[in-house]
Design an enzyme around this catalytic site. Structure first.
Site, PDB file in Angstrom:
ATOM      1  N   GLU A   7       5.680  90.086 -44.843  1.00  0.00           N
ATOM      2  CA  GLU A   7       4.753  90.239 -43.574  1.00  0.00           C
ATOM      3  C   GLU A   7       4.082  88.804 -43.113  1.00  0.00           C
ATOM      4  O   GLU A   7       3.940  88.592 -42.270  1.00  0.00           O
ATOM      5  CB  GLU A   7       3.321  90.912 -43.977  1.00  0.00           C
ATOM      6  CG  GLU A   7       1.856  90.915 -42.927  1.00  0.00           C
ATOM      7  CD  GLU A   7       1.144  92.424 -42.673  1.00  0.00           C
ATOM      8  OE1 GLU A   7       1.916  93.371 -43.673  1.00  0.00           O
ATOM      9  OE2 GLU A   7       0.340  91.751 -42.691  1.00  0.00           O
ATOM     10  N   ASP A 102       2.811  93.998 -46.757  1.00  0.00           N
ATOM     11  CA  ASP A 102       1.946  94.718 -46.726  1.00  0.00           C
ATOM     12  C   ASP A 102       1.461  95.517 -47.342  1.00  0.00           C
ATOM     13  O   ASP A 102       1.810  97.137 -46.181  1.00  0.00           O
ATOM     14  CB  ASP A 102       0.279  93.900 -46.510  1.00  0.00           C
ATOM     15  CG  ASP A 102       0.389  91.815 -46.874  1.00  0.00           C
ATOM     16  OD1 ASP A 102       1.379  91.862 -47.547  1.00  0.00           O
ATOM     17  OD2 ASP A 102      -0.512  91.671 -45.900  1.00  0.00           O
ATOM     18  N   TYR A 320      -3.456  84.090 -52.074  1.00  0.00           N
ATOM     19  CA  TYR A 320      -4.145  84.749 -50.623  1.00  0.00           C
ATOM     20  C   TYR A 320      -5.701  85.063 -50.748  1.00  0.00           C
ATOM     21  O   TYR A 320      -6.093  86.296 -51.377  1.00  0.00           O
ATOM     22  CB  TYR A 320      -3.087  86.107 -50.565  1.00  0.00           C
ATOM     23  CG  TYR A 320      -3.545  86.676 -49.200  1.00  0.00           C
ATOM     24  CD1 TYR A 320      -2.356  85.676 -48.247  1.00  0.00           C
ATOM     25  CD2 TYR A 320      -4.149  87.753 -48.775  1.00  0.00           C
ATOM     26  CE1 TYR A 320      -2.414  86.644 -47.372  1.00  0.00           C
ATOM     27  CE2 TYR A 320      -3.748  87.777 -47.496  1.00  0.00           C
ATOM     28  CZ  TYR A 320      -2.469  87.276 -46.293  1.00  0.00           C
ATOM     29  OH  TYR A 320      -3.445  88.041 -45.149  1.00  0.00           O
TER      30      TYR A 320
END
Length: 845
Positions: A7, A102, A320
Site C-alpha cells: 500500500e 493493508d 504507523y
DNA sequence: GCAAGGTC
C-alpha cells in the site's frame, strides 16, 4: 519474476527487507522505489492510485442539473500516473503477482485496484497475502500461504466510493447553484463532513439557548489543633428530598441562612471518616484518536499532531500513526523494547525501573483490529539533536505512553471527612498518591494530591474563614478538536486517517473559525437548510446504514448494484423535496451569507456596510448601496476578516477580527481605527535611507541626483497598521513594519549603523517589562531571517531534519523553495520526492 | 471546481 505490491513505499521497503533477509537492493523507476532481490520485485503504491469521478460530460456545473448526477455512471481514472505506469511496466515483466496491501477494507479495495491495473496488461496469476503487523514472523507466514483477493470486500468499499461521490457532488452542486456560490466559495456537504458540522452547530444552538441559573456555594477552612498550616478546605452540603448530596444552593435566602450559621460557628465536630484505597490503572496503548487527544492536551491541533507523527513515522522513530488498534500484537516483545530504551539517555532510567518489575504485562484497550499495531516507538531511537522541539515533545509523549502501558497501576488513599458546625454539614475529600505506579513515567495525567489530615470521629476542629460564593450555571462548552474527533469515532463517522482532515476541511470551507471551532452563520444556515430539505446528509445514520450495507456486500448477501441503486433512488427522492423549495433554500443561504459579512449602517447613506473583496483580492469595507454610495473603509492586509458579535457603541458597527492562524487579532471597529489614524500625528525619527540626506544615490554621494530630503516617521494607517515610513510617500514607498499593539516610545539611544533611535513598545503605562524593539531597520532584518527559517518548518510534513537537509541544499526560505526545480531537489535531498516538493510549492502558492 | 478514503 514475482511482483509484490504494497500500500505504501515504507511497507514495501520493510517487507523486501524481511523476505530478502536484508539483501534487497532498490532502484528508482519513474520516481517510484522498486525493491529487488533474486527474482522478486516489490513496489509500494501511495494508497489509492485511481479515483472515482463522473464522465466528462457531467463536468459543467451550470449545464448539468444536479439531480442528473444521481443517475450518472461513475468511472475510475488514474490519479498517480507515475505509480500506475511503473506498476504496469513491472507487471509486464512478471510471471505472477502478490497483493500485500493493508489488512482492512480499504486495503482490499486498493488491492483490487492494483489487481485490475495488472490484469489489464498481463495475464498472470495474482494472489493476496494478509498480515496485521510487518514483523518477520507474520510476513513470512503470510507469504508461505497466500490467499485470494476478497472481491466482495473490495466491492463494499466501491459502493462507499460511489455513494459518497454521488450524494456529495449532487447536493454540493445544488446548494452552491441555488445560493449563487460558484468558484472558490462553493457550499459543500457530504456524508462525513455534514454530520460533523451538525455536531458543532447543535452545540452552538444549546449554548445560544442556554438560560443561566444563579446558585451559591459555601466553604470554610477546618483546622486540627493549633497549626495553621494544617488547615484544609471543606464544602457545605445538604441532603435533598431524594437523599442525594447537594452542594449548590439555589435560593439566595437559604444560602444566606447557611452562611450566617457558619459565621456563627468557630468549631466543627467530625461526624464520619471514611478511608478507601483506589487503584488507578495505566492507560491503554495509543490509537490515532487517543494519541490526538493526548497531543491536544499539550497544545497541538489535531492536524499538527498528525503531521508531526507522520514525520516521526517516515523517519523511522515511531510506528504507523494511523491505526484503530489499542492492543499490542503478540510479537511485540515489550521487555525487549524496554531494554533498548534502558541503554539510552533520555528514557534510560525510567525504562530500567520498569524492567525491575516481576513481570511485564502491557495494558490493552477495547479495540483490537488487523490494520496496524497501536502507535509505539520503534527500536530505533533518535537523539535529542535529531528532532525539533515539537517533534521531541511528541516523540517523548509516544515513548512515555509506551512506558506507561508497561507500568504498574497507581494506588491512591482517599479520605473523606464529614463534619457538623452549627447545624450545617461540611465535607472534605482528601487524596494522596501512595504508589506512583505509571505516574512515575507518564506525567501527562493529573496526580495532584489534596491534603486532608487524619482526623477521628467526634474530634473537634477549628472553623475559619467561612465564605459564600455566588455562581451561575454555565452553558455546555464547545468541543475542542480532539473531543470532536472522539465524538466522531463514537458516532462511527470518518476514519482514523480522515477525522482530523474533516475538521480541517470545515475550517477551509469557512464553516468554522477559531479553536475550539465555532460555527459561522453560513454553517448554521447550511445545517438548517439540510435538516429541512435533505436531512439524510446531516444524519450520522447515513453512515450507519452504509456500514450495514457494506457488511451485506462483503458477506455476499447483497450486490454492489442493489446497494447503490437503492441509494441513488433515495437521493432522487430528496431532490423532489428540494426542487419544491428551490427559491426558499437559495434565499435562506444568500441571506445568511450576507449576514456573516454585515457590519452595520453606513455613516453616509444608512445602507449596510459589508466586508468585500477587491478585484486584487484584498479585503475592505464597502457599502451595500454601491454604486450609488461609494463609502469605504480599509482593513488590515494580514489575514481573513470575519465579523464578530461585539459591536462598536459609537458607530453601531460590529467588530472585525482578522484570522491568520497564530497571528489572529481583533481589528475592532474599522471606523474607529480610521478616525484614530486621521487624528494621529506622524513622528519623525530620522532621514529616509532611500531618499533622505546622506542616502545612497543622493547628491551628497556625488552622482548628480537630487536630494529629496525624505524623512522617516512613525505613522498610523487608516487600516490600523503602524509602520516607519518615508514622509514623501507615495513618491517614496520605503517602509518598515511596526507592531499593531502597544505604545511606541522613541528613546535617546541611537543605532550606530542606521543612525535611527531605538524604539520601545510598552503594553500600557505601567508595563515595567517593555519590549525593546531597538532600531527599526535592525529589527526588520532580524525578523525577516527568523521568518524565512520558520516558514519552511511550517509546511506540512517538513520536520526539523528535513528543514536542515533542505537548508544544506540551499533552500532556506519559501522563495528559495518556490524557485527550486522539484526533480533537482529530489535528487539532492535524500528522502524527499519530486512530488513532495511540488506539494510544498503548492502550499506556498 | 463536487465526497471520502488512501498516502505524505
Amino acid at each position: 519474476m514475482e511482483l509484490i505490491v504494497t500500500e505504501k513505499d515504507n511497507a514495501a521497503r520493510r517487507i523486501a527487507d524481511i523476505l530478502s533477509d536484508g539483501g534487497a537492493g532498490a532502484d528508482r523507476r519513474n520516481g517510484v522505489n522498486v525493491y529487488r532481490w533474486g527474482d522478486k520485485r516489490c513496489v509500494g503504491l501511495s494508497g489509492h492510485v485511481v479515483g472515482v469521478d463522473f464522465p466528462p460530460e457531467y463536468n459543467d456545473w451550470r449545464d448539468v442539473e444536479p439531480v442528473e448526477l444521481a443517475g450518472a455512471s461513475v468511472v475510475k481514472n488514474a490519479t498517480k500516473e507515475n505509480i500506475v505506469s511503473t506498476l504496469q511496466s513491472l507487471a509486464g515483466e512478471a510471471d505472477s503477482a502478490v497483493i500485500a496491501t493493508d489488512y482492512d477494507r480499504e486495503g482490499e479495495l486498493i488491492g483490487k485496484e492494483a489487481y485490475e491495473l495488472i490484469d489489464a496488461v498481463a495475464d498472470i496469476p495474482i494472489k493476496r497475502v494478509r498480515f496485521s503487523s510487518i514483523t518477520e514472523r507474520e510476513v513470512k507466514n503470510a507469504f508461505a500461504a497466500p490467499d485470494d483477493l476478497d472481491f466482495d470486500l473490495a466491492a463494499a468499499g466501491e459502493a462507499r466510493q460511489i455513494i459518497d461521490l454521488v450524494w456529495g457532488a449532487a447536493l454540493t452542486r445544488y446548494l452552491s447553484l441555488t445560493a449563487g456560490q460558484l468558484g472558490n466559495d462553493f457550499i459543500s456537504v457530504g456524508r462525513v463532513q455534514s454530520p460533523t458540522l451538525k455536531l458543532i452547530v447543535d452545540r452552538e444552538r444549546e449554548i445560544r439557548a442556554f438560560d443561566p441559573d444563579d446558585y451559591w456555594e459555601l466553604f470554610a477552612d477546618l483546622q486540627q489543633g493549633d497549626d495553621e498550616d494544617e488547615r484544609f478546605e471543606a464544602q457545605y452540603f445538604y441532603e435533598g428530598d431524594d437523599g442525594t448530596e447537594n452542594e449548590r444552593v439555589w435560593d439566595e435566602d437559604e444560602a444566606e441562612t447557611a452562611y450566617e450559621k457558619l459565621r456563627g460557628a468557630d468549631a466543627a465536630t467530625v461526624e464520619s471518616v471514611r478511608r478507601r484505597t483506589r487503584t488507578d490503572d495505566p492507560p491503554a496503548p495509543f490509537n490515532t484518536t487517543q494519541y490526538i487527544r493526548a497531543a491536544g492536551s499539550l497544545g497541538y491541533s489535531a492536524q499538527r499532531a498528525m503531521s508531526i507523527a507522520e514525520e516521526l513515522y517516515t523517519t523511522g522513530w515511531i510506528t504507523y500513526p494511523r491505526t484503530d488498534n489499542t492492543v499490542y500484537p503478540e510479537d511485540l516483545d515489550p521487555e525487549e523494547l524496554l531494554a533498548t530504551f534502558a541503554d539510552t539517555g533520555a528514557f534510560g532510567e525510567d525504562a530500567a525501573s520498569l524492567l525491575e518489575q516481576d513481570d511485564i504485562e502491557p495494558t490493552a484497550g477495547d479495540n483490537e483490529t488487523t490494520d496496524h499495531p497501536p502507535i509505539h516507538p520503534t527500536g530505533e531511537i533518535p537523539g535529542r539533536q535529531d528532532l525539533s522541539e515539537d517533534e521531541w515533545e511528541i516523540y517523548e509523549l509516544v515513548v512515555r505512553r509506551f512506558l506507561a502501558t508497561c507500568a504498574e497501576p497507581a494506588t491512591w488513599a482517599h479520605l473523606r471527612v464529614v463534619a457538623a458546625a452549627n447545624d450545617c454539614s461540611l465535607k472534605a475529600n482528601g487524596k494522596r498518591l501512595v504508589e506512583a505506579g505509571y505516574h512515575a513515567v507518564y506525567p501527562y495525567v493529573g496526580s495532584t494530591e489534596n491534603y486532608v489530615p487524619e482526623v477521628e470521629e467526634g474530634e473537634e476542629l477549628g472553623l475559619f474563614d467561612p465564605r459564600m460564593e455566588a455562581k451561575e450555571t454555565q452553558p455546555p462548552r464547545r468541543r475542542g478538536q480532539s473531543r470532536l474527533i472522539e465524538t466522531m469515532e463514537k458516532m462511527g463517522i470518518g476514519t482514523k486517517a480522515t477525522r482530523h482532515e474533516t475538521i480541517q476541511k470545515l475550517y477551509d470551507r469557512g464553516y468554522v473559525e477559531e479553536d475550539p471551532p465555532r460555527p459561522t452563520g453560513l454553517a448554521m444556515a447550511v445545517v438548517e437548510a439540510a435538516e429541512r430539505f435533505a436531512d439524510r446528509i446531516v444524519d450520522e445514520g447515513m453512515t450507519a446504514q452504509l456500514e450495514g450495507d457494506m457488511d451485506a456486500i462483503a458477506n455476499g448477501e447483497k450486490s454492489l448494484e442493489e446497494v447503490t441503486d437503492e441509494s441513488r433512488e433515495m437521493l432522487e427522492a430528496v431532490f423532489e423535496d428540494l426542487h419544491e423549495h428551490r427559491d426558499e433554500v437559495g434565499d435562506f443561504l444568500k441571506e445568511s451569507l450576507k449576514a456573516d459579512r454585515t457590519l452595520g449602517p453606513c455613516p453616509d447613506c444608512g445602507e449596510d456596510l459589508l466586508v468585500r473583496r477587491s478585484r486584487r483580492g484584498s479585503y475592505f469595507v464597502g457599502c451595500d448601496g454601491y454604486p450609488d454610495c461609494t463609502y469605504t473603509l480599509p482593513l488590515p492586509s494580514q489575514g481573513e476578516p470575519t465579523v464578530i458579535d461585539e459591536t462598536c457603541e459609537e458607530h453601531g458597527l460590529r467588530h472585525v477580527k482578522m484570522l491568520a492562524g497564530r497571528s489572529t487579532f481583533v481589528h475592532g471597529c474599522p471606523l474607529c481605527k480610521a478616525d484614530e489614524a486621521d487624528a494621529a500625528e506622524d513622528r519623525v525619527i530620522g532621514a529616509c535611507p532611500e531618499c533622505g540626506d546622506g542616502a545612497a544615490g543622493s547628491a551628497a554621494n556625488g552622482d548628480g541626483e537630487a536630494v529629496e530630503g525624505g524623512e522617516l516617521a512613525i505613522k498610523q494607517l487608516r487600516s490600523g497598521s503602524r509602520l516607519v515610513g518615508c514622509t514623501r510617500y507615495p513618491d517614496c514607498d520605503y517602509s518598515l513594519p511596526l507592531p499593531r499593539r502597544g505604545d511606541i516610545e522613541v528613546t535617546d539611544v541611537r543605532c550606530d549603523e542606521h543612525d535611527l533611535p531605538e524604539l520601545v513598545v510598552r503594553d500600557g503605562e505601567d508595563d515595567d517589562d517593555p519590549w525593546e524593539l531597538g532600531c527599526p531597520i535592525c529589527n526588520y532584518e532580524e525578523y525577516r531571517e527568523r521568518q524565512a527559517a520558520s516558514e519552511i518548518e511550517d509546511l506540512d510534513g517538513v520536520g526539523a531534519k528535513t528543514a536542515e537537509k533542505l537548508a544544506q541544499a540551499g533552500i532556506e526560505s519559501l522563495d528559495d523553495l518556490s524557485g527550486a526545480d522539484p526533480d533537482g531537489v529530489a535528487g539532492e535531498v535524500q528522502g524527499v520526492s519530486a512530488d513532495r516538493v511540488r506539494e510544498w510549492q503548492a502550499q506556498v502558492g
